[in-house]
Every structure is written in structure tokens, then in C-alpha cells.
Design a protein around this motif. Structure first.
Motif, mmCIF file in Angstrom:
data_model
loop_
_atom_site.group_PDB
_atom_site.id
_atom_site.type_symbol
_atom_site.label_atom_id
_atom_site.label_comp_id
_atom_site.label_asym_id
_atom_site.label_seq_id
_atom_site.Cartn_x
_atom_site.Cartn_y
_atom_site.Cartn_z
ATOM 1 N N GLN A 178 44.480 41.198 51.577
ATOM 2 C CA GLN A 178 44.899 42.368 50.820
ATOM 3 C C GLN A 178 46.210 42.105 50.094
ATOM 4 O O GLN A 178 46.391 42.481 48.926
ATOM 5 C CB GLN A 178 45.063 43.575 51.758
ATOM 6 C CG GLN A 178 45.469 44.872 51.049
ATOM 7 C CD GLN A 178 44.388 45.384 50.108
ATOM 8 O OE1 GLN A 178 43.257 45.623 50.543
ATOM 9 N NE2 GLN A 178 44.725 45.538 48.834
ATOM 10 N N HIS A 181 45.607 39.887 47.158
ATOM 11 C CA HIS A 181 44.958 40.687 46.103
ATOM 12 C C HIS A 181 45.993 41.516 45.350
ATOM 13 O O HIS A 181 45.975 41.573 44.116
ATOM 14 C CB HIS A 181 43.891 41.590 46.723
ATOM 15 C CG HIS A 181 43.254 42.517 45.728
ATOM 16 N ND1 HIS A 181 42.234 42.132 44.895
ATOM 17 C CD2 HIS A 181 43.526 43.823 45.412
ATOM 18 C CE1 HIS A 181 41.894 43.137 44.114
ATOM 19 N NE2 HIS A 181 42.659 44.174 44.405
ATOM 20 N N THR A 185 46.777 41.119 41.345
ATOM 21 C CA THR A 185 46.167 42.132 40.474
ATOM 22 C C THR A 185 47.107 43.258 40.056
ATOM 23 O O THR A 185 46.726 44.076 39.211
ATOM 24 C CB THR A 185 44.938 42.751 41.157
ATOM 25 O OG1 THR A 185 45.357 43.413 42.370
ATOM 26 C CG2 THR A 185 43.898 41.694 41.476
ATOM 27 N N GLU A 533 47.078 37.663 37.519
ATOM 28 C CA GLU A 533 45.718 37.156 37.349
ATOM 29 C C GLU A 533 45.296 37.185 35.889
ATOM 30 O O GLU A 533 44.507 36.345 35.437
ATOM 31 C CB GLU A 533 44.755 37.985 38.202
ATOM 32 C CG GLU A 533 43.415 37.344 38.440
ATOM 33 C CD GLU A 533 42.613 38.089 39.489
ATOM 34 O OE1 GLU A 533 42.204 37.460 40.482
ATOM 35 O OE2 GLU A 533 42.415 39.313 39.346
ATOM 36 N N ALA A 580 41.229 47.089 46.042
ATOM 37 C CA ALA A 580 40.270 45.991 46.229
ATOM 38 C C ALA A 580 38.946 46.533 46.738
ATOM 39 O O ALA A 580 38.912 47.281 47.729
ATOM 40 C CB ALA A 580 40.831 44.967 47.210
ATOM 41 N N SER A 581 37.863 46.148 46.069
ATOM 42 C CA SER A 581 36.536 46.505 46.556
ATOM 43 C C SER A 581 36.192 45.610 47.736
ATOM 44 O O SER A 581 36.810 44.553 47.924
ATOM 45 C CB SER A 581 35.501 46.317 45.440
ATOM 46 O OG SER A 581 35.366 44.933 45.135
ATOM 47 N N GLU A 583 33.796 43.670 48.023
ATOM 48 C CA GLU A 583 33.378 42.375 47.509
ATOM 49 C C GLU A 583 34.595 41.527 47.110
ATOM 50 O O GLU A 583 34.646 40.320 47.372
ATOM 51 C CB GLU A 583 32.466 42.547 46.287
ATOM 52 C CG GLU A 583 31.113 43.168 46.585
ATOM 53 C CD GLU A 583 31.188 44.677 46.784
ATOM 54 O OE1 GLU A 583 30.225 45.253 47.332
ATOM 55 O OE2 GLU A 583 32.220 45.280 46.390
ATOM 56 N N GLN A 584 35.594 42.171 46.472
ATOM 57 C CA GLN A 584 36.795 41.437 46.073
ATOM 58 C C GLN A 584 37.583 40.952 47.281
ATOM 59 O O GLN A 584 38.093 39.823 47.296
ATOM 60 C CB GLN A 584 37.679 42.328 45.196
ATOM 61 C CG GLN A 584 37.139 42.556 43.799
ATOM 62 C CD GLN A 584 37.990 43.537 43.023
ATOM 63 O OE1 GLN A 584 38.414 44.571 43.549
ATOM 64 N NE2 GLN A 584 38.244 43.221 41.758
ATOM 65 N N LEU A 585 37.671 41.810 48.298
ATOM 66 C CA LEU A 585 38.395 41.427 49.510
ATOM 67 C C LEU A 585 37.696 40.252 50.194
ATOM 68 O O LEU A 585 38.343 39.325 50.693
ATOM 69 C CB LEU A 585 38.500 42.619 50.457
ATOM 70 C CG LEU A 585 39.692 42.609 51.425
ATOM 71 C CD1 LEU A 585 40.994 42.523 50.658
ATOM 72 C CD2 LEU A 585 39.669 43.844 52.303
ATOM 73 N N MET A 587 35.918 38.030 48.697
ATOM 74 C CA MET A 587 36.164 36.837 47.870
ATOM 75 C C MET A 587 37.548 36.257 48.162
ATOM 76 O O MET A 587 37.712 35.042 48.278
ATOM 77 C CB MET A 587 36.060 37.206 46.393
ATOM 78 C CG MET A 587 36.305 36.024 45.440
ATOM 79 S SD MET A 587 36.380 36.519 43.710
ATOM 80 C CE MET A 587 37.951 37.392 43.683
ATOM 81 N N ARG A 588 38.557 37.135 48.298
ATOM 82 C CA ARG A 588 39.903 36.655 48.619
ATOM 83 C C ARG A 588 39.908 35.938 49.972
ATOM 84 O O ARG A 588 40.551 34.899 50.134
ATOM 85 C CB ARG A 588 40.899 37.818 48.659
ATOM 86 C CG ARG A 588 41.008 38.621 47.387
ATOM 87 C CD ARG A 588 41.573 37.834 46.250
ATOM 88 N NE ARG A 588 41.679 38.672 45.066
ATOM 89 C CZ ARG A 588 41.793 38.232 43.837
ATOM 90 N NH1 ARG A 588 41.820 36.928 43.607
ATOM 91 N NH2 ARG A 588 41.899 39.049 42.817
ATOM 92 N N GLU A 591 38.429 32.541 49.574
ATOM 93 C CA GLU A 591 39.350 31.628 48.914
ATOM 94 C C GLU A 591 40.414 31.129 49.896
ATOM 95 O O GLU A 591 40.770 29.950 49.912
ATOM 96 C CB GLU A 591 40.009 32.320 47.722
ATOM 97 C CG GLU A 591 39.048 32.598 46.571
ATOM 98 C CD GLU A 591 39.661 33.489 45.505
ATOM 99 O OE1 GLU A 591 40.718 34.105 45.789
ATOM 100 O OE2 GLU A 591 39.090 33.600 44.412
#
Length: 634
Positions: A178, A181, A185, A533, A580-581, A583-585, A587-588, A591
Motif C-alpha cells: 500500500q 502504491h 500514484t 508513475e 488501490a484496487s 488487483e493493483q494491490l 500487482m504491487r 512486484e
């Protein structure tokens, strides 16, 4: 771990493909000698040895890879340091520990899977289809046969799968994900105007005294280093490209190297493992294995069923005990000997290894098979030419060395004798270096005999099987350019410095005025939204400066000077955090897990080295080695 490997086998093979096929750095991780008492042993891992030959092969492979990647920047002596020596041996030790773990876990990638991956590799695709020609060109460039490359690929895929199984365990916390992110962002709405140094060039001036002072204080900047113009000749196997193989030569080479053109024997086996552990003693395991063996003697068709219910190897158990095809030497010795001592269809009585007792069934046998001469003729011709050239080089090397010394007044005689081209290079300084003109050559060029007496240098080995002799044709001593020669450049440099300082001073003054609610010298452009980003057209320095002010104290003004000297005055109007959605979380987190996986894998390999036991036998190959007076004494 083995279970994870087998469960995700196909997916992980495609992941491994990313690392292996594009780089084409393939190493055989199973090819080691189990028993060696040689004085040339550099290290031991478990009951195996790493020899000087292993080290030389690895070093040669590293150099070949660097040569392909670096081109003209490649230096043949770049690995001739204590640090490089220790690193190469450390890599060999790690690979050996991984090899032993793979053998102990019975991990193996089938030939069909490896071939399928080769056919899908983008490097071998032409118009969306696998190109046999592209693949053969690659094999020729690597000096490998198809069978050899596929075998090495299978081995490296297995290695990558083992390490990938480790990286799957890496986790990243929601809190850290988080925070990353938010940092990447967070959006800032900004306006800027740019103050360019060029706007001040006409208003700044440089006096002769300032230019002279700069010259006096920085004379080293205007030094023209000592240099020489040289000519040189090179003798190497490349000098013998015209050697051709006769029909008899080809046939003899084929017969003497038949194993090279043969596919090694492979066997497919299934096993049922009865493990010896805390819950089951050796005697109990042996008794159970004998009972299962008797059942299978009575009814061999029950093998798969009993493997699924009784085997302690969960990966193969799910496949009815099937281990696929493998070559001799790819399993632990006791298991290997049992499989390759029998024949197809044999049911082998319990075999004891370090893991317990194995009941083995030999499912299939692929005998060794040699390619016919017509299929390998082109490869033989290339190999013959290569080996013949090396032999010819070895025969002529001494004559070459003697000739450049005995007829040291010119390179023309040796060039005519061996059909070599005399090449020239101008302005070779003491710091000059390329693929051939390495430090050893530079040392010779600036030696008295070559520099002052204008004699040929001795024959210098600048690479494996490569001799060079050079001579100096002109010597240019170090000089310093006069003030008049460089005055124009100095004035331009100082004017740019003053203009840059003026731009920064103007920007700082404008920010002070804006904070005091007064008019600034520049005009802001349209507002825009940026984030780390999504920086848009802005330089890194501008984005970082815009995100630095406290979000609770906006709007405000700030500024920054970029590398090209321009000063940006920034109006930071507002800040916005982006939620953060899921899906985005995710992905983070993925990574971060990838970022964390490298130290995880390093720790895993270190654990394997401890598990099997490692020892470096020669001090000069240990990390941090410093030679003593005795080491360097003549």
C-alpha cells in the motif's frame, strides 16, 4: 518443494524460458566428477570436486559471453583479478550444490518438453513459425549439436524450476504494498515556467583574467597525454581459415568422434520410495519395501496403484511412480546403477539410497543412436577446420615468436611468412585498451626496446591461442595545450556556468516573490497532473520537487534546477491520493515479491551449500584474498 515443482511444472517451464533462451547462457550442471584426488582440485561440494578444468571452462564461457555482449569494449583480461577468480569459483560451488539437490530430489525435465520450448522460443521464429535455419545458425554460433543443446537446456530448465519453486514462497505485506502504491500514484496538480540559462548568455561576460585564472588552475584538463602510433600483426587460428578437410579426413574424424554425434542412452523408470525417517526405522522401511516387491512380483500391474498409495515421493506418486526419461548420471549413484544395469520391463528388488528404499520398474529404454555421416558432414568440416587451425597455430607459434625477435627491425618479414595483415593504430596512450591492445601490450610498447629502439615487441598472448607483436612508428610526448589554443573553449564554459547561476538566482527570486504574493518574471503554463508513475514530459528532478512539499500545506511554490541548467519554478496546487484496487494491490505485492526473491534464492543456495558441505581448497580463490610477501616473491 518437489511437490510445488511438479504441480506447476509446465507454467514454471515457461517462466524459466524467459531467462534461458534469450540469453543463451547454458551450463551443464550435472557434468561433474564424483571422485577426484587431484592436486588441481579447487573446492569440494559434498563428495564431489571442482577442478581447475571446471574453473577454466567456466571462465572461458564467461569471457565468450562478455565478448558477444560487449563487442569492441571487451577486454580479454577483465577476469584476471582476485575478485573475479573468487566470484567464478563461488558460482561453480553454487551450481554444484544445486546439481546435488536436483539429483537427490529426482527432478528431471523431459526431452519432449525441452524441444517444445525450443520450438516456441521467439528467437527461432520466422513469420510466426519455428525456423530450422535460425535454430541451426544459433547452434553453429555456439559450437553445439542439437542433442547437446537440448540436453543442456533440460538441465538448466530443471535448475531454474528448482529456484522458481523457492521464489514462489516469497511474500510481501499489504502495508508495504500500500505504501509503495501511494508513493507511485500520488497525484499533484502543478503549473510551471522554465528559466533557461541561454536567456542570460548575452548578459554575462568573461574577462581575460578569469579565463587565464581558470586555465592556470585547471591545466590538467588541457593536457594531451603521451601516445604512440603503432603497427602490429596477430597470429591465431583465424589465420588458417583456408584449411579444408579431405574425404578421408572427414570419415576418420567421424569414426574417431562417433560419441559426439550420438544421442546418449536414456531410460524411463518408475519407483516406489519407502522413506527412512523419524517414524520409520531402516529395518521397518526395508521390511515394507520387501513386502511391496513381493506383491509386484505376483502382480506387476499394481505398480502404479501401489506407488500412488505407498510412495514417499509425492510428485512421482501422483504419476504412478513415473520419473520420465533420464540419462546415466542424473540420479543418485545407487538408483542410477540399478536402472542402467537392467533391461526394459525389469522389476528391481529394493535399492537403498540416502532417502530410503526404492522398488524400481524399468519402463522403457532409448538406446544410444549415432547420426549418419551425411547428416553431420557440415558440422565435421567446421570442427575439422577449427581443430586443424589450432594445430597449425600451435606448430607455427614458436616460429612466429622467434621471427619477431630475431628480425626485430620490421614486421614485414613475419607478415609475409605467415600471410598476415599489418594493422595500424594511432594515438595509443598508456591508458588505451581494446580487445587486442591490452595492458600487457601497452607495457611492451612503452618499454625501452620498443619505444626508444623501435624494435618489434615480443610475441604477446593477448587471448587464448592468439599472439600479437607490435612496433612503435611514432612517439608523441605529453604536452599541454596553450592558453590561446583553448581560450575560446574556456570562455564558453565560464559563460555557461555564469548563465546557469543566473538562472538559479532568478528562479529563487521569483519563488520568494510568489510566496510573498508578488508578481514573478515568468508566465506559468497550463496546469497538469503528474505522479511518480506518470511524470508526463517533466524531468525526474521536477517531479521529485513537486512531490516534496507537505500535502497539508498546499498550494505552495517551489523550484529545482535540472541537469541541463534550466530552472523550473513550480506551483503545486493540490494533492490527491489514488485508492488501490484489489488487483493493483496484488500487482504491487507481486512486484515486491519478485524484488525480494533474489535474496531468498541466494539464502536457499547458501543453505544447500551448508547442507552438502563445501570447502575451498586454495587460499587464492577465497573471497577477500590478499597475496602475502611469499606469494609475490620471485
Amino acid at each position: 518443494m518437489l511437490q510445488a515443482f511438479r504441480t506447476h511444472k509446465r507454467w514454471m517451464m515457461f517462466i524459466a524460458m524467459i531467462f534461458i533462451i534469450p540469453s543463451f547462457v547454458v551450463t551443464g550442471i550435472y557434468s561433474y566428477n564424483r571422485m577426484s584426488d587431484s592436486e588441481n582440485d579447487l573446492a569440494t561440494v559434498g563428495d564431489t570436486s571442482i577442478t581447475m578444468m571446471d574453473f577454466d571452462n567456466a571462465k572461458r564461457q564467461y569471457l565468450d559471453n562478455f565478448r558477444r555482449q560487449m563487442g569492441q569494449s571487451f577486454k580479454p583480461n577483465m577476469l584476471d583479478t582476485a575478485e573475479a577468480r573468487a566470484s567464478i569459483l563461488a558460482a561453480l560451488i553454487s551450481d554444484r550444490a544445486i546439481s546435488l539437490e536436483i539429483a537427490s530430489e529426482y527432478m528431471n525435465v523431459g526431452e519432449a518438453d525441452a524441444i517444445n520450448l525450443v520450438k516456441q522460443a521467439p528467437a527461432f521464429q520466422r513469420d510466426g513459425k519455428f525456423s530450422t535455419e535460425a535454430y541451426q545458425q544459433f547452434l553453429n554460433s555456439m559450437g553445439k549439436s542439437d542433442e547437446q543443446f537440448v540436453l543442456e537446456l533440460r538441465r538448466d530448465l530443471t535448475r531454474q524450476m528448482l529456484l522458481s519453486a523457492v521464489s514462489q514462497t516469497t511474500q510481501a505485506s499489504n502495508t508495504v504494498a500500500q505504501r509503495i502504491h501511494d508513493l507511485l500514484t500520488e497525484e499533484r496538480t502543478i503549473r510551471t515556467f522554465e528559466i533557461k540559462p541561454t536567456a542570460f548568455l548575452k548578459s554575462v561576460s568573461v574577462t581575460d583574467a578569469e579565463a587565464q585564472s581558470y586555465y592556470d588552475q585547471n591545466k590538467s584538463l588541457f593536457a594531451v597525454p603521451e601516445s604512440v602510433d603503432i603497427e602490429y600483426v596477430v597470429l591465431s587460428p583465424e589465420s588458417y581459415k583456408n584449411i579444408k578437410a579431405s574425404e578421408d579426413d572427414i570419415k576418420t574424424f567421424y569414426e574417431q568422434n562417433l560419441q559426439r554425434f550420438s544421442t546418449p542412452e536414456e531410460r524411463r523408470a518408475s519407483h516406489i520410495l519407502i522413506a527412512v525417517n523419524n517414524e520409520k526405522t531402516d529395518a521397518d522401511a526395508k521390511k515394507e519395501a520387501d513386502e511391496i516387491y513381493k506383491q509386484l512380483q505376483a502382480d506387476p500391474s499394481k505398480f502404479a496403484q501401489l506407488a500412488k498409495s505407498k510412495s514417499a515421493d509425492p510428485g512421482s506418486a501422483r504419476q504412478g511412480g513415473d520419473l520420465g526419461f533420464f540419462q546415466k548420471g542424473m540420479m543418485v549413484p545407487e538408483f542410477d546403477n540399478a536402472v542402467f544395469s537392467g533391461k526394459k520391463g525389469d522389476l528391481i528388488a529394493p535399492v537403498k539410497t540416502q532417502f530410503g528404499y526404492h522398488i524400481i520398474k524399468i519402463v522403457d529404454v532409448k538406446p544410444a543412436q549415432a547420426k549418419p555421416l551425411k547428416e553431420v558432414r557440415a558440422e565435421i568440416e567446421a570442427l575439422y577446420q577449427q581443430q586443424a587451425a589450432i594445430r597449425a597455430f600451435a606448430e607455427d607459434a614458436e616460429n612466429f615468436s622467434n621471427m619477431v625477435y630475431e628480425q626485430s627491425e620490421s614486421l614485414q618479414p613475419v607478415a609475409e611468412r605467415f600471410g598476415l595483415k599489418i594493422q595500424t593504430v594511432k594515438n595509443v596512450t598508456r591508458d588505451f585498451e581494446d580487445q587486442l591492445i591490452n595492458p600487457n601490450v601497452i607495457e611492451a610498447l612503452y618499454g625501452f626496446d620498443v619505444l626508444e629502439d623501435k624494435r618489434n615487441s615480443n610475441a604477446i598472448e593477448v587471448a587464448s591461442n592468439t599472439l600479437l607483436s607490435a612496433r612503435v612508428t611514432a612517439h608523441h610526448k605529453q604536452t599541454v595545450k596553450t592558453f590561446d589554443e583553448v581560450k575560446g573553449d574556456i570562455v564558453a564554459t565560464l559563460k555557461n556556468q555564469k548563465a546557469t547561476e543566473a538562472a538559479r538566482a532568478q528562479g529563487s527570486a521569483d519563488i520568494a516573490k510568489l510566496l510573498d504574493k508578488k508578481s514573478a518574471s515568468g508566465k506559468f503554463g497550463d496546469k497538469t497532473v503528474i505522479s511518480r508513475e506518470r511524470p508526463g514530459a517533466y524531468a525526474y528532478e521536477v517531479v521529485t520537487a513537486a512531490l516534496r512539499p507537505d500535502a497539508n500545506k498546499l498550494p505552495t511554490y517551489t523550484g529545482v534546477q535540472t541537469q541541463d541548467g534550466s530552472y523550473f519554478v513550480i506551483e503545486v496546487q493540490s494533492s490527491k491520493k489514488i485508492e488501490a484496487s484489489p488487483e493493483q494491490l496484488a500487482m504491487r505485492k507481486a512486484e515486491l515479491a519478485q524484488l525480494y526473491s533474489n535474496p531468498e534464492q541466494a539464502a536457499f543456495i547458501s543453505g544447500l551449500e551448508t547442507k552438502f558441505g563445501t570447502q575451498i581448497l586454495k587460499d587464492e580463490y577465497k573471497p577477500g584474498y590478499q597475496p602475502t610477501d611469499e606469494d609475490i616473491a620471485p
